[in-house]
Design a protein around this motif. Structure first.
Motif, PDB file in Angstrom:
ATOM      1  N   TYR A 203      31.616   1.633 -22.166  1.00 59.07           N
ATOM      2  CA  TYR A 203      32.244   2.947 -22.203  1.00 59.07           C
ATOM      3  C   TYR A 203      31.172   3.950 -21.816  1.00 59.07           C
ATOM      4  N   ASP A 204      31.410   4.700 -20.745  1.00 59.94           N
ATOM      5  CA  ASP A 204      30.417   5.617 -20.197  1.00 59.94           C
ATOM      6  C   ASP A 204      30.906   7.056 -20.203  1.00 59.94           C
ATOM      7  N   GLU A 205      30.025   7.949 -20.595  1.00 63.81           N
ATOM      8  CA  GLU A 205      30.224   9.391 -20.447  1.00 63.81           C
ATOM      9  C   GLU A 205      29.250   9.821 -19.352  1.00 63.81           C
ATOM     10  N   VAL A 206      29.794  10.321 -18.243  1.00 61.07           N
ATOM     11  CA  VAL A 206      28.968  10.707 -17.105  1.00 61.07           C
ATOM     12  C   VAL A 206      29.138  12.206 -16.869  1.00 61.07           C
ATOM     13  N   PRO A 207      28.105  12.996 -17.191  1.00 61.45           N
ATOM     14  CA  PRO A 207      28.223  14.443 -16.992  1.00 61.45           C
ATOM     15  C   PRO A 207      28.653  14.785 -15.567  1.00 61.45           C
ATOM     16  N   GLY A 208      29.663  15.642 -15.470  1.00 54.43           N
ATOM     17  CA  GLY A 208      30.177  16.060 -14.173  1.00 54.43           C
ATOM     18  C   GLY A 208      31.248  15.142 -13.610  1.00 54.43           C
ATOM     19  N   LEU A 209      31.356  13.924 -14.136  1.00 53.62           N
ATOM     20  CA  LEU A 209      32.356  12.972 -13.640  1.00 53.62           C
ATOM     21  C   LEU A 209      33.420  12.645 -14.682  1.00 53.62           C
ATOM     22  N   GLY A 210      33.037  12.569 -15.955  1.00 58.81           N
ATOM     23  CA  GLY A 210      34.006  12.276 -16.994  1.00 58.81           C
ATOM     24  C   GLY A 210      33.706  11.003 -17.760  1.00 58.81           C
ATOM     25  N   SER A 211      34.749  10.452 -18.376  1.00 59.39           N
ATOM     26  CA  SER A 211      34.657   9.257 -19.214  1.00 59.39           C
ATOM     27  C   SER A 211      35.272   8.069 -18.491  1.00 59.39           C
ATOM     28  N   PHE A 212      34.604   6.922 -18.604  1.00 53.26           N
ATOM     29  CA  PHE A 212      35.034   5.717 -17.905  1.00 53.26           C
ATOM     30  C   PHE A 212      34.891   4.504 -18.805  1.00 53.26           C
ATOM     31  N   ILE A 213      35.669   3.483 -18.491  1.00 54.43           N
ATOM     32  CA  ILE A 213      35.488   2.178 -19.110  1.00 54.43           C
ATOM     33  C   ILE A 213      35.317   1.175 -17.988  1.00 54.43           C
ATOM     34  N   GLU A 214      34.395   0.248 -18.212  1.00 54.10           N
ATOM     35  CA  GLU A 214      34.177  -0.842 -17.271  1.00 54.10           C
ATOM     36  C   GLU A 214      34.352  -2.155 -18.020  1.00 54.10           C
ATOM     37  N   ALA A 215      34.878  -3.133 -17.320  1.00 56.11           N
ATOM     38  CA  ALA A 215      34.911  -4.500 -17.820  1.00 56.11           C
ATOM     39  C   ALA A 215      34.291  -5.351 -16.732  1.00 56.11           C
ATOM     40  N   GLU A 216      33.333  -6.179 -17.106  1.00 59.68           N
ATOM     41  CA  GLU A 216      32.636  -6.956 -16.085  1.00 59.68           C
ATOM     42  C   GLU A 216      32.320  -8.360 -16.571  1.00 59.68           C
ATOM     43  N   LEU A 217      32.234  -9.237 -15.591  1.00 61.75           N
ATOM     44  CA  LEU A 217      31.876 -10.628 -15.832  1.00 61.75           C
ATOM     45  C   LEU A 217      30.756 -11.014 -14.880  1.00 61.75           C
ATOM     46  N   LEU A 218      29.792 -11.759 -15.390  1.00 59.25           N
ATOM     47  CA  LEU A 218      28.797 -12.386 -14.538  1.00 59.25           C
ATOM     48  C   LEU A 218      29.311 -13.796 -14.263  1.00 59.25           C
ATOM     49  N   VAL A 219      29.486 -14.098 -12.984  1.00 56.66           N
ATOM     50  CA  VAL A 219      30.108 -15.360 -12.583  1.00 56.66           C
ATOM     51  C   VAL A 219      29.254 -16.044 -11.519  1.00 56.66           C
ATOM     52  N   ASP A 220      29.615 -17.268 -11.202  1.00 56.60           N
ATOM     53  CA  ASP A 220      28.985 -17.992 -10.115  1.00 56.60           C
ATOM     54  C   ASP A 220      29.261 -17.262  -8.803  1.00 56.60           C
ATOM     55  N   GLU A 221      28.352 -17.358  -7.860  1.00 56.85           N
ATOM     56  CA  GLU A 221      28.503 -16.645  -6.588  1.00 56.85           C
ATOM     57  C   GLU A 221      29.773 -17.015  -5.833  1.00 56.85           C
ATOM     58  N   ASN A 222      30.337 -18.191  -6.091  1.00 57.24           N
ATOM     59  CA  ASN A 222      31.547 -18.625  -5.393  1.00 57.24           C
ATOM     60  C   ASN A 222      32.807 -18.470  -6.246  1.00 57.24           C
ATOM     61  N   ALA A 223      32.737 -17.691  -7.302  1.00 58.99           N
ATOM     62  CA  ALA A 223      33.884 -17.524  -8.203  1.00 58.99           C
ATOM     63  C   ALA A 223      35.083 -16.913  -7.470  1.00 58.99           C
ATOM     64  N   ASN A 224      36.268 -17.198  -7.998  1.00 57.22           N
ATOM     65  CA  ASN A 224      37.500 -16.657  -7.441  1.00 57.22           C
ATOM     66  C   ASN A 224      37.625 -15.191  -7.844  1.00 57.22           C
ATOM     67  N   TYR A 225      37.526 -14.307  -6.878  1.00 57.31           N
ATOM     68  CA  TYR A 225      37.528 -12.866  -7.127  1.00 57.31           C
ATOM     69  C   TYR A 225      38.837 -12.426  -7.774  1.00 57.31           C
ATOM     70  N   GLU A 226      39.978 -12.822  -7.208  1.00 61.07           N
ATOM     71  CA  GLU A 226      41.279 -12.368  -7.711  1.00 61.07           C
ATOM     72  C   GLU A 226      41.513 -12.820  -9.148  1.00 61.07           C
ATOM     73  N   ALA A 227      41.159 -14.066  -9.460  1.00 61.81           N
ATOM     74  CA  ALA A 227      41.348 -14.573 -10.826  1.00 61.81           C
ATOM     75  C   ALA A 227      40.459 -13.819 -11.812  1.00 61.81           C
ATOM     76  N   THR A 228      39.249 -13.510 -11.389  1.00 63.51           N
ATOM     77  CA  THR A 228      38.331 -12.768 -12.260  1.00 63.51           C
ATOM     78  C   THR A 228      38.839 -11.353 -12.509  1.00 63.51           C
ATOM     79  N   ILE A 229      39.297 -10.685 -11.468  1.00 64.11           N
ATOM     80  CA  ILE A 229      39.841  -9.329 -11.606  1.00 64.11           C
ATOM     81  C   ILE A 229      41.046  -9.337 -12.539  1.00 64.11           C
ATOM     82  N   GLN A 230      41.902 -10.343 -12.422  1.00 66.36           N
ATOM     83  CA  GLN A 230      43.077 -10.432 -13.300  1.00 66.36           C
ATOM     84  C   GLN A 230      42.658 -10.599 -14.752  1.00 66.36           C
ATOM     85  N   GLN A 231      41.650 -11.411 -14.999  1.00 68.16           N
ATOM     86  CA  GLN A 231      41.136 -11.607 -16.354  1.00 68.16           C
ATOM     87  C   GLN A 231      40.617 -10.279 -16.926  1.00 68.16           C
ATOM     88  N   LEU A 232      39.917  -9.506 -16.109  1.00 66.88           N
ATOM     89  CA  LEU A 232      39.391  -8.213 -16.557  1.00 66.88           C
ATOM     90  C   LEU A 232      40.523  -7.222 -16.830  1.00 66.88           C
TER      91      LEU A 232
END
Length: 175
Positions: free
Chosen positions: A121-150
Motif C-alpha cells: 500500500y503506497d502513498e505517493v505525494p502528488g499521485l495519490g494512494s495505490f495498492i500493488e499485488a506482486e509475485l516473484l515467479v520463474d522467468e517462463n511463468a504464465n503471465y495471464e495465470a499470474t495476473i488472474q491470481q493477483l
C-alpha cells in the motif's frame, strides 16, 4: 527472477483497511522510500532490450540497487536486486555506465505477504494512494495465470479493475 505485478488506485482507504482486517492481513509499519530511476539516453520505456536501474533509499539509510528489464510491459519485468553499502558509489558507477537520471520520487510504503503474494500500500505525494499485488515467479511463468491470481486477491480486497494503473510511479510522476 521475474516480478509480475498489478497496481490500482485506492479510492477508499477505510474500505481497504476493513477488508484487510477481515482477512486478518496486517500491513507493516510505514517506510519512506526515495527512488531514483536511471536509463540510457534515448531509452524507450517497455523496450525488452533496455535495462532500467533504480537506487532506492529506505528510511534515509538502507540503499537497494535494482536492475529491471521489461518482459510484457512496465509491471512485468526481470528483476535483480542487491543491498549496497554506498549510495554515492553506486550512483557513480551508474554514471560511468552511461546512464542518466530518468525520474525520482518519494513514497511511503506499507506491505505484507499474503501467502506468496506481496501486497504493498503506497502513498505517493502528488499521485495519490495505490495498492500493488506482486509475485516473484520463474522467468517462463504464465503471465495471464499470474495476473488472474493477483486480481483474485485484489478483488477480495474490494479493488476494482477499473482502478488499475498500468504505468510505474516513475512514469506517472512525469505525466
Amino acid at each position: 527472477m521475474r516480478e509480475i505485478e498489478i497496481k490500482a488506485r485506492v479510492r477508499d482507504i477505510g474500505k481497504l483497511l476493513a477488508r484487510l482486517k477481515a482477512m486478518k492481513i496486517s500491513l507493516s509499519e510505514p517506510k519512506k522510500q526515495y527512488d531514483v530511476v536511471y536509463s540510457r539516453p534515448g531509452a524507450i520505456d517497455n523496450d525488452p532490450k533496455e535495462n532500467w536501474l533504480r537506487v532506492r533509499t529506505e528510511n534515509d539509510s538502507k540503499v537497494i540497487f535494482t536492475l529491471k528489464r521489461s518482459v510484457t510491459g512496465e509491471l512485468d519485468s526481470i528483476e535483480h536486486e542487491v543491498v549496497v553499502d554506498s549510495e554515492s558509489e553506486i550512483v557513480a558507477i551508474i554514471g560511468y555506465l552511461g546512464y542518466e537520471s530518468f525520474s525520482d520520487l518519494t513514497k511511503v510504503r506499507r506491505k505484507v505477504h499474503y501467502g506468496e503474494i506481496e501486497i504493498c500500500y503506497d502513498e505517493v505525494p502528488g499521485l495519490g494512494s495505490f495498492i500493488e499485488a506482486e509475485l516473484l515467479v520463474d522467468e517462463n511463468a504464465n503471465y495471464e495465470a499470474t495476473i488472474q491470481q493477483l486480481w483474485d486477491l485484489l478483488t477480495q480486497l474490494g479493488i476494482e479493475k477499473s482502478d488499475e494503473e498500468t504505468q510505474g510511479y516513475d512514469v506517472l510522476c512525469l505525466l
